[in-house]
Write a protein that holds these residues in place. Structure first.
Motif, mmCIF file in Angstrom:
data_model
loop_
_atom_site.group_PDB
_atom_site.id
_atom_site.type_symbol
_atom_site.label_atom_id
_atom_site.label_comp_id
_atom_site.label_asym_id
_atom_site.label_seq_id
_atom_site.Cartn_x
_atom_site.Cartn_y
_atom_site.Cartn_z
ATOM 1 N N ALA A 30 48.461 17.847 23.661
ATOM 2 C CA ALA A 30 49.101 18.321 22.429
ATOM 3 C C ALA A 30 49.419 17.157 21.493
ATOM 4 N N LEU A 31 49.881 16.047 22.055
ATOM 5 C CA LEU A 31 50.201 14.882 21.233
ATOM 6 C C LEU A 31 48.941 14.246 20.658
ATOM 7 N N ALA A 32 47.888 14.168 21.469
ATOM 8 C CA ALA A 32 46.633 13.556 21.020
ATOM 9 C C ALA A 32 46.067 14.280 19.803
ATOM 10 N N GLY A 79 48.005 16.847 17.990
ATOM 11 C CA GLY A 79 49.059 17.184 17.036
ATOM 12 C C GLY A 79 49.545 16.028 16.193
ATOM 13 N N VAL A 80 49.654 14.832 16.792
ATOM 14 C CA VAL A 80 50.172 13.678 16.038
ATOM 15 C C VAL A 80 49.265 13.312 14.860
ATOM 16 N N PRO A 81 47.928 13.200 15.052
ATOM 17 C CA PRO A 81 47.072 12.910 13.889
ATOM 18 C C PRO A 81 47.176 13.970 12.797
ATOM 19 N N ILE A 82 47.298 15.244 13.196
ATOM 20 C CA ILE A 82 47.429 16.315 12.199
ATOM 21 C C ILE A 82 48.738 16.170 11.438
ATOM 22 N N ALA A 83 49.833 15.903 12.166
ATOM 23 C CA ALA A 83 51.146 15.772 11.533
ATOM 24 C C ALA A 83 51.192 14.575 10.584
ATOM 25 N N LEU A 84 50.614 13.461 11.007
ATOM 26 C CA LEU A 84 50.612 12.273 10.154
ATOM 27 C C LEU A 84 49.719 12.470 8.934
ATOM 28 N N ALA A 104 38.678 20.348 14.014
ATOM 29 C CA ALA A 104 37.386 20.364 14.706
ATOM 30 C C ALA A 104 37.273 19.188 15.663
ATOM 31 N N LEU A 105 37.729 18.011 15.237
ATOM 32 C CA LEU A 105 37.677 16.849 16.119
ATOM 33 C C LEU A 105 38.576 17.052 17.331
ATOM 34 N N GLY A 106 39.740 17.677 17.115
ATOM 35 C CA GLY A 106 40.618 17.990 18.234
ATOM 36 C C GLY A 106 39.966 18.935 19.226
#
Length: 209
Positions: free
Chosen positions: A17-19, A21-26, A50-52
């Motif tokens: 989730a962090l891997a 979610g964090v890029p999306i949030a930032l 898509a990358l996630g």
């Protein structure tokens, strides 16, 4: 041993989730979004999602996500594959709406931007896999044949997606983007190695008298 596995299970899901979610949030907090329209923003986040999903796919097929049986993992892999293709369609369609000339250059491999050919190649590989998955039973593709076709295309998808993402200087934050790309590569390499080992062990056990 069981206790350790049950204790690790939530950590694996949290890490995943962090891997993603964090890029999306930032990216959602990027100053560059101020100058972008809603269609472009939607297209951009569809690409990040898509990358996630590209990260989730090898984890599912390798059986690394706890709480999912092999059957459920395969089913989820198929469904997320369809979701991945849809996310790519949204990504490309949004960019086409905002700038048709740039998308024509990208699709015809004449774009001056270095990231375009990697993204377009990954896109076609995703569409080919999705189409073959839909037609697999009609075409009579056996598991062995399916793997021979699917694995090279999966490598193209991963390599193209990661290169495309790393070369873009956009809304994604640099460190979290690099971490997500590294996770995608690591998960893909691990599942490839593990599948090769399983197949080697199975073949050697069959060959024993």
């Amino acid at each position: 041993m069981k206790g350790r596995r049950s204790a690790r299970a939530p950590l694996i899901w949290i890490a995943l989730a962090l891997a993603i979610g964090v890029p999306i949030a930032l990216a959602a907090g990027s100053e560059q979004l101020t100058w972008r329209g809603p269609v472009y923003i939607l297209a951009g986040f569809a690409g990040i999602i898509a990358l996630g999903l590209v990260l989730v796919q090898p984890l599912l097929i390798g059986g690394y996500l706890p709480g999912l049986s092999a059957y459920r993992g395969r089913r989820a892999h198929h469904r997320i594959g369809g979701t991945l293709a849809l996310a790519v369609v949204i990504h490309v369609a949004g960019l086409w709406i905002t700038s048709p000339p740039d998308m024509i250059d990208a699709l015809t491999y004449t774009s001056p931007t270095p990231f375009s050919p990697f993204g377009v190649t990954a896109m076609w590989a995703i569409f080919i896999v999705a189409l073959l998955a839909l037609l697999r039973w009609r075409l009579g593709l056996r598991l062995r044949t399916w793997r021979i076709v699917h694995i090279p295309l999966a490598i193209v998808i991963v390599a193209g997606s990661v290169a495309h993402c790393l070369l873009i200087e956009g809304t994604m934050e640099t460190i979290s983007k690099a971490a997500l790309c590294a996770a995608v590569l690591a998960a893909t390499v691990k599942v490839m190695v593990d599948l090769w080992r399983r197949r080697t062990l199975r073949d050697s056990s069959i060959a024993r008298p």
